[in-house]
Design an enzyme around this catalytic site. Structure first.
Site, short mmCIF file in Angstrom:
data_model
loop_
_atom_site.label_atom_id
_atom_site.label_comp_id
_atom_site.label_asym_id
_atom_site.label_seq_id
_atom_site.Cartn_x
_atom_site.Cartn_y
_atom_site.Cartn_z
N HIS A 184 102.86 47.44 18.39
CA HIS A 184 102.76 48.12 17.10
C HIS A 184 103.51 49.45 17.18
O HIS A 184 103.68 50.03 18.27
CB HIS A 184 101.30 48.36 16.74
N GLU A 191 102.68 52.46 16.45
CA GLU A 191 101.93 53.57 17.06
C GLU A 191 101.88 53.45 18.58
O GLU A 191 101.97 54.44 19.30
CB GLU A 191 100.48 53.60 16.55
N CYS A 224 95.27 50.31 17.80
CA CYS A 224 96.00 51.58 17.80
C CYS A 224 95.04 52.76 17.71
O CYS A 224 95.28 53.80 18.34
CB CYS A 224 96.99 51.59 16.64
N CYS A 251 95.43 50.10 13.09
CA CYS A 251 94.43 49.05 13.32
C CYS A 251 93.48 49.51 14.43
O CYS A 251 93.63 50.60 14.98
CB CYS A 251 95.13 47.74 13.71
#
Lengths: 144, 144
Positions: free
Chosen positions: B53, B55, B86, B83
């Site tokens: 992801h 992040e 993260c 999410c």
């Protein structure tokens, strides 16, 4: 032969390697069809990266081994209950099964109320004592 | 000049690059002392890795830029609410501030009841419309 105990012992050897290297001793491996396709041990110090937990490294390595990002026919063995970050990653992976050694009351995903994927089966308490003791021993030595 | 809007616009450009590359369009960057020290865009398809992801990639890159795993004097700008995975990583990083574009009602950490680190300040809704629209547009095109 290929029992949960068999694989957890190998995950525990990864935790022991982490211990020797000055890392919080957590080990993980991912198995598909009785074959170990990925191993990981906590490497946050060595990699200078808070995301380098044993499970995260194993998930990334397993996806590379499979050539696909979903770990649908795979089992993760991990010596310590995954944290929220790792539980989130396991959710995205749709992994079939997670086998946990020792519970982590403080930082584990279960007490945080986080859920794994509905398709993920969870077994806990395999070599619970050994998997928990190594972490306690690590912090005991740090306090001296 | 160095407003939240200034940096979110750059994060949005990362999301746009992800869009073009067929990735769910989320962009992130990490700033320390008005300087961008890391950028990330969602790369789960390209890297064949559910953990990739925006992040996560930015957190890893920022730690490398700083030479330390804690992001205590840093701000993350991210176009979509993180999410659970993260959010868990952000917790471990002890990051000072998180600035969110659009909320993610379904997969965001807030509705999941997950907390960031007590030291982490959160701001939300910067370019909310633009940050949310690009994700909606991505899924709209997928359904055709």
């Amino acid at each position: 032969m290929f029992t949960d105990e068999y694989f957890m012992k190998i995950a525990l050897a990864e935790a022991e390697a982490a211990f020797v290297l000055g890392e919080i001793p957590v080990g993980a491996l991912i198995v598909s069809g009785h074959k170990i396709i990925a191993k990981g041990r906590n490497s946050t110090e060595a990699l200078v990266d808070v995301t380098a937990h044993a499970e995260m490294l194993a998930i990334t390595a397993a996806a590379e081994a499979i050539g696909g990002k979903y770990l649908r026919n795979c089992t993760l063995y991990v010596t310590l209950e995954p944290c929220i970050m790792c539980a989130g990653a396991l959710y995205w992976s749709q992994i079939s099964k997670v086998v946990i050694g020792a519970a982590d009351e403080k930082r584990g995903y279960r007490n945080a109320g986080v859920q794994l994927h509905p398709k993920t089966e969870v077994t806990s308490g395999i070599f619970e004592k050994e998997c928990g003791e190594i972490v306690k021993e690590f912090f005991r030595l740090r306090r001296i």
